[in-house]
Design a protein around this motif. Sequence first.
Motif: not given
Length: 731
Positions: A85, A87-89, A93, A95, A356, A398, A400-402, A408
């Motif tokens: 999945a 994920f973001r920073r 993105y 993966y 989450n 999994e 994956s979120c913020r 998400a």
Amino acid sequence: MDSLSSLSSPLQYPVVRRDDSIVDDYHGVLVPDPYRWLEDRESEEVNDFIEKQVQLTDSVLQKCETRDSLREKLTDLFDHPRYGAPFRRGDSYFYYHNTGLQAHDVLYIQDSLNGDGDLEGNVLLDPNELSDDGTVALRILSVSEDAKYVAYGISSSGSDWVTIKVMRIKDRRLEDDTLLWVKFSSICWTKDSKGFFYNRYSAPEEGEKLDVGTETNANINQELYYHFLGTNQSDDILCWNDPQNPNHLSQPYVTNDGKYVLLYIYDGCSSVNKLYYYEYKTSQLSNGLKGMIPFIKLVDNFDAEYIVVSNDDSSFTFRTNKDAPKYKLVRVDLNEPSIWNDVLPEEDKDVLLSANAVNKDQMIVRYLRDVKHVVQLRDLKTGSLLHNFPFDIGTASEISCRREDSIAFIGFTSFLTPKIIYQCNLKPGFELRIFREVVVHGFNREDFIVGQVFVASKDGRTRIPAFIVSRKGISLDGSHPCLLYGYGGFGCSLTSYFDVSRVILMKHLGVVFCLANIRGGGEYGEEWHKDGSLGNKMNCFDDFISVGEYLVDYGYTQPRKLCIEGGSNGGLLVGACINQRPDLFGCALAHVGVIDMLRFHKFTIGHAWIPEFGCSSKEEEFHWLIKYSPLHNVRRPWEEFPVKASQYPSTMLLTADHDDRVVPLHSLKMLATMQHVLCSNLEKNMQTNPIVGRIECKAGHGAGRPTQKQIDEAADRYGFMAKMLGITWIP
């Protein structure tokens, strides 16, 4: 029964030295340990023992006709694209992706989602470039908040020891930062992306001469450090240690707002922790904080587990089992630390697995309901239900979120679903769609069926859940080979997940697969866990045996066609069960098992398991352990159970030379003991079923194992199983 023992001459087991002078006094009970010398991994005699055992096992595997077919089919089915999945920073993105037979998954980066939501990223970090044979693996990774740097930990030959490196993302330039002697650690960036927290141990005296991963000395006195980018490790700031409690482990967490650093402190692997916090500014670190970080103690006893979900300034939400064995969410303000309020109360039946924060004031929560995942969207402030995710029966593997994002990603798998990654858009409204689906060519889920049964335990008051997976339309006439898998420890839950090797076993060997959710796991919360730990550990073995009896009684299989399998704590499970009921099983596969229950705490991280098993240094706990310790309960069944059992099942003990978690000495001592007690020159030797060990080189406890080693091991152990159970290949 078509088995190796009926097709060839008896195996010639190596002659192994016994030292009868080694006898330990445990609270007045004398316990011999004749193979203590096998604990010395550097000894030439031990290496000679290993070499002879490898030769013996190879001679057996060469007679396993299905092994080559298994390896070929495993290679074929493994060769399919796999994804993690995203994920973001920052605005990027990330993966993981494996084209099929790559040794390790590759990390990709993508600037944004395309219009159709797909990802077509660029390679950022390829672990396959780190070694020619795939034995250097990526174990931990963290991207800085501004997405300018990625810090990652690599390990060699499967060891738990990690070396942390730092890469600049823009041009994939490797920085000079190198952090050594890292173990059982995360990488926790501060919000300003100037550096990160990590855990390490002191360098051993052997230093560079040490073959990392083969040592057995205890891992004690873990310390928390902060590392500034571009500096030497010798300049890292010591933030926390506790020499008065050398066995304690710690884990840092920086809050999403960057204002607080939390410190979780653990005494072993039990589901409890202390919880400290500190409101800090990075300038305090950069100006040279001289002593330890002056953490404030929010929870200073080991009475429950507390895991942060989110915070709004000083108001924190935690997931906890405090007065809630199935877990709940609570909220506390650091300015009023004595007042804790329930946000999401404990459910009567469902176990709250995780929460989450997402989309500012919402949260995605996972429950476990009769060993099946239930995923919900709830209000973060009130806990009220907003939406149920319409997933099939299976596992949300999994999330994956913020908190600041409205999108998400949720990974889903099941026994018959390789993997589906869902994309959920939470603003505006609620939109769920398939983002990416993993397809395994040659696999048709319509050929198989999954059922769940509840088996009466030995105590008559507990129902043990078990999943049974098989080809459709089988007759319950006891004719089928069956593979029974279990774990039962440390509060870990076994849920539905896809496995290529199981598909092959069911399709080409006619195997019925059963996953037993015995006590000791977390399938029904902390009470279920405690019912299978410490003085209640015998419940785990009784539950597993009960499921095996159920499979026989209801016509799925018969004892000579029933194979049991488990790893680590599950290897303990298998070892104990073949001692207690050798008549019930035809084959046993025990991976990297905890076998010597009187000495496990003396090696590497074994002391962390004392809250789960107990310790032989305490008299009451010694008597728990000696009753089931696999190493100390090997008996000749033709003498102990003359009516029920004539011999032990065919047994393969699997270990690896760089396993520094459950060190190989456990399996080596068990192998020598079983071969001596069961297979040495006896006047009436009834043990014709083989007792062998598969000892992997340049491998560890399992994590980071390259694809080819996974394929080779599966072909060996299931080829052995097929031969021992008399199974022929179905085209």
